[in-house]
Motif scaffolding. Sequence first.
Motif, PDB file in Angstrom:
ATOM      1  N   THR A  81       0.833  -1.208   0.000  1.00  0.00           N
ATOM      2  CA  THR A  81       0.000   0.000   0.000  1.00  0.00           C
ATOM      3  C   THR A  81       0.862   1.250   0.000  1.00  0.00           C
ATOM      4  N   LEU A  82       1.932   1.243   0.797  1.00  0.00           N
ATOM      5  CA  LEU A  82       2.837   2.389   0.856  1.00  0.00           C
ATOM      6  C   LEU A  82       3.468   2.655  -0.502  1.00  0.00           C
ATOM      7  N   TYR A  83       3.930   1.610  -1.167  1.00  0.00           N
ATOM      8  CA  TYR A  83       4.609   1.776  -2.464  1.00  0.00           C
ATOM      9  C   TYR A  83       3.641   2.244  -3.546  1.00  0.00           C
ATOM     10  N   THR A  84       2.495   1.576  -3.672  1.00  0.00           N
ATOM     11  CA  THR A  84       1.571   1.935  -4.750  1.00  0.00           C
ATOM     12  C   THR A  84       0.920   3.297  -4.513  1.00  0.00           C
ATOM     13  N   CYS A  85       0.726   3.666  -3.242  1.00  0.00           N
ATOM     14  CA  CYS A  85       0.187   5.004  -2.968  1.00  0.00           C
ATOM     15  C   CYS A  85       1.207   6.080  -3.328  1.00  0.00           C
ATOM     16  N   ARG A 280       5.459  11.580   2.123  1.00  0.00           N
ATOM     17  CA  ARG A 280       5.824  11.638   3.544  1.00  0.00           C
ATOM     18  C   ARG A 280       4.617  11.341   4.427  1.00  0.00           C
ATOM     19  N   ALA A 281       3.472  11.933   4.076  1.00  0.00           N
ATOM     20  CA  ALA A 281       2.261  11.716   4.871  1.00  0.00           C
ATOM     21  C   ALA A 281       1.833  10.254   4.815  1.00  0.00           C
ATOM     22  N   THR A 282       1.938   9.644   3.644  1.00  0.00           N
ATOM     23  CA  THR A 282       1.563   8.238   3.497  1.00  0.00           C
ATOM     24  C   THR A 282       2.467   7.351   4.339  1.00  0.00           C
ATOM     25  N   PRO A 416      -2.737   2.489 -10.013  1.00  0.00           N
ATOM     26  CA  PRO A 416      -1.492   3.217  -9.747  1.00  0.00           C
ATOM     27  C   PRO A 416      -0.315   2.720 -10.583  1.00  0.00           C
ATOM     28  N   VAL A 417      -0.190   1.395 -10.728  1.00  0.00           N
ATOM     29  CA  VAL A 417       0.903   0.836 -11.527  1.00  0.00           C
ATOM     30  C   VAL A 417       0.762   1.228 -12.995  1.00  0.00           C
TER      31      VAL A 417
END
Length: 472
Positions: A81-85, A280-282, A416-417
């Motif tokens: 989730t962190l990466y795709t966001c 950063r927020a994510t 996202p990808v």
Amino acid sequence: MGGGRPRFGAMELEHPLATLPRVRGDRDDDGKERRSGTVWTATAHIITAVIGSGVLSLAWAMAQLGWVTGPVTLVLFAVITLYTCGLLADCYRVGDPVTGKRNYTYTEAVKSNLGGWYVWFCGFCQYANMFGTGIGYTITASISAAAINKSNCFHWHGHDADCSQNTSAFIIGFGVVQVVFSQLPNFHKLWWLSIIAAVMSFCYSIIAVGLSLAQTISGPLGKTTLTGTQVGVDVDSAQKVWMAFQALGNVAFAYSYAIILIEIQDTLRSPPAENETMRRATSMGISVTTSFYMLCGCLGYSAFGNAASGNILTGFGFYEPFWLVDFANACIVVHLVGGFQVFCQPLFAAVEGAAAACCPGSTREYGAARLNVFRIVWRTAFVAVITLLAILMPFFNSILGILGSIAFWPLTVFFPVEMYIRQRQVRRFSAKWAALQSLSFVCFLVTVAACAASVQGVLDSLKTYVPFKTRS
């Protein structure tokens, strides 16, 4: 709504966070009032958006996966989730990350970067998620309302008393409330609903963690294992596989946040570039929520072991203090009464926008009460269908698994990808392209498995469930 009057099936969906007031002053580059959001406000929005009813099923998910796979699964979903966001945050602007055209909604980002059938697929996924979330919220709120009666019954008549409840009556009551609330004009503009929902979700989540911790300290503890429920003891081999995959769907539901990322990002001021702040927020938001999920899942599992209930606050591992259990379940009901409208109002507005474009007189309002025949009939029918489906399938974990499946791969990973590949012009069959597509494919397989297992869970439950008669 962004981009004028939308057409049904390919419209821009506005989340209530997009209606939060902004500080007046200079104008931004798109002519709107200058945005004032910071990394801290965005982090707060993320945490309040992620932490919700999904936290209630994490102890059960841990029980299906065990001490090894359970925590690893939570971390993996957090990392993905962190990466795709992060990829999605780069799609807020088209082209240059500082001066490019802004996309105000998730659908608009898909339209700007991909276009064509992708927009329709995105719309379908969003509508299915909203419709399903309405069912899920109805079931969850009704189970919690019934649990308040059960808690009081157990307190006054003893833990061995027959305090079972017919949830169908509570589902109908919740539906009636939603029929009334659905008729209020501009209900979705009441941004304070998000604040109330956030406060309520924090209350019942913290209570769940606190009660689990108290049970872990005081004992007795349930039986836990490295691999979760044991074949031949708790479940048979087929059930073990199905329930493990269903648990993945429940974890995916707990991380469904990407759908509103663009709307949160649209509240940020610049400089610095919005995608930098959003990354950063994510990172901060996902780190906090994952730590909280670890506490809730692990403490709940340690307290109740492989027998952990599907919903930690309604399975009655906790009997006392009964007033605290009552308060936590009341918070869930209040949260989901507003949450139902938060999710469904954009869909209401989209359908009515399409009706107004097709037949301009159909959405005419009459009198000081602003009565609208189309709105009364359509919204009442919509809530009635949601209520009927909730009565026919009041299965908490299975429905959450289906919802997590619907939201996870398409909205958190696939779009996202694909948008990142198109925007950055990643060369086909290059190492980076192959890595991104492999990630998407693996997540697709997980989604299919979780959805199939959740549907199987519904079918199994339907074998013994009789609407209006079965008590729980």
